[in-house]
Design an enzyme around this catalytic site. Structure first.
Site: not given
Ligand code: 9MR
Length: 422
Positions: A214, A321
């Site tokens: 990102e 994702e």
């Molecule tokens: O699904 C993830 C959630 O449990 C966490 O709280 C969050 C922060 O670390 O991240 C979420 O996953 C993200 C991923 O790591 C990167 N792309 C966006 C995803 C959704 O926010």
């Protein structure tokens, strides 16, 4: 009485067998498996949380029975996994120094994948979010040109475009980081140590890595990169350096650049510019990771166009994702920010959500199948609606009881249609 005891025993025994049979049916039925119906096209994966990877209740409000059911579904349906959280810097490397790592949950995740013969992706090495403050803190006051006095780049996100909670530098910085910043050299050294340690530990076990996550600024505008402490302290070449270090640590690992919102043509154009520039510098970036946190309005045409343009870079693509937000508040975008997630899951579900979800998934998988030559992996972000980061948007193929929704049938049907057409 004596005669009743064996009778009762065998009755109990029969009942147990019957219940087990029902249980088995309820869990797996005769339904097809995603990994089977798509095996000639691409791997089908999911992001596994700590509870499922370790088989223990605790996180995500699942009791032991639910966790067991989640694990059974993961094994039944998927042949690829990625850790939802446990390899993020904040979790795997919370403190500075060689003993500042917490490998337990990550090791459990890798062992789960290996023992179930799944291919494994690692997530994520360098991200503006979920990185502890110590990483950016200076041990010595750094030279003035390289850090705190740097002008605020004009790349800061505009309001409402994915500005992370806690300011434009991103989540995970606690908002209270005011001390001297690390110098470029110091931060590069920490990045290199982290990448070498983590990638090195799982060398030969983790097949692909999200190296940089990102880094691209949302929306249009002239700025390619989002402003972050990585970009401000190191400069834009933090991306190239991260890939270089990961390649040194495991020359056989498949290295991904991973981002969201690439269904948006403006953001996609920035991705193309970034990747072309990395390619021109011979940076070892091997795969485009497109997160695909989309919504029920996302069509076949939108995904087809996105994949066509991304494939023009000549690299394989992984959908990393995938989920389809069914909440009314999510119809405005395909962002992935946790802070923006509250509004994206407000307003209740759209009308006929199950049908709309099924239609959207059918269109997406038709596009994935059309681009099967480029697409190597499709990963769902979670196993079911109950454990999804976007639970209110009910975005996955299985409900909170692990029962398949109409969207599951739609995705299976697309694979069967493709097989017939061969
Ligand atoms: O699904 C993830 C959630 O449990 C966490 O709280 C969050 C922060 O670390 O991240 C979420 O996953 C993200 C991923 O790591 C990167 N792309 C966006 C995803 C959704 O926010």
């Amino acid at each position: 009485m004596k005669t009743q005891i064996p009778h009762r025993k065998s009755y109990v025994g029969l009942l147990t067998v019957a219940l087990l049979a029902i249980g088995a049916t309820a869990q797996s039925a005769d339904r097809p498996a995603l990994k089977e119906v798509y095996k000639n096209y691409f791997e089908v994966g999911m992001a596994i949380n700590r509870s499922a990877a370790t088989g223990t209740a605790g996180g995500a409000n699942r009791n032991q029975e639910q966790v067991n059911s989640d694990v059974a579904l993961v094994k039944e349906q998927f042949n690829h996994i990625v850790p939802e959280n446990d390899m993020k810097w904040q979790l795997i490397h919370p403190r500075e120094g060689a003993d500042g790592y917490n490998f337990g949950p990550a090791d459990a995740f890798v062992n789960f994948g290996l023992s179930n013969k799944m291919s494994i992706a690692g997530h994520t090495l360098v991200w503006h979010s979920q990185t502890p403050n110590w990483v950016f803190q200076g041990t010595n006051p750094p030279p003035a040109t390289a850090n705190a006095s740097a002008p605020t780049p004009a790349t800061a996100n505009e309001a409402g475009t994915n500005t992370p909670a806690g300011g434009r530098r991103g989540r995970g910085f606690g908002g209270g980081f005011t001390g001297p910043r690390a110098s470029r050299e110091e931060l590069l050294q920490r990045m290199r140590d982290h990448i070498h340690t983590v990638v090195g530990r799982y060398k030969g076990k983790i097949k692909s890595w999200d190296v940089v996550n990102e880094a691209i600024a949302d929306g249009g505008g002239t700025n390619i990169l989002r402003s972050s402490l990585w970009s401000e302290i190191i400069g834009p070449d933090f991306i190239a350096k991260a890939f270089q270090y990961a390649h040194e640590a495991d020359p056989n690992a498949i290295l991904r650049y991973n981002d969201y919102g690439l269904e948006n043509p403006l953001k996609r154009q920035k991705l193309i510019t970034l990747i072309k520039s990395l390619q021109a510098q011979k940076v070892p970036v091997h795969v485009i990771g497109s997160q695909a946190h989309v919504n029920v309005s996302t069509t076949f045409e939108t995904m087809d166009q996105a994949l066509t343009e991304m494939a023009s870079l000549g690299l394989p693509i992984h959908i990393t994702e995938l989920d389809v937000n069914g909440a009314a508040g999510g119809l405005r975008g395909t962002g992935a920010d946790v802070a923006a997630n509250i509004s994206a899951t407000q307003g209740g579900l759209v009308d006929n959500v199950n049908q709309r979800l099924a239609d959207a998934y059918a269109g997406l998988f038709r596009a994935f199948l059309k681009h099967r030559d480029s697409l190597k992996v499709v990963t769902f972000w979670g196993v079911n609606d109950a454990v999804s980061w976007r639970a209110n948007g009910k975005p996955l193929l299985f409900d909170g009881n692990n029962q398949p929704k109409p969207a599951f049938d739609a995705v299976i049907t697309e694979a069967k249609k493709a097989a017939k057409a061969r």
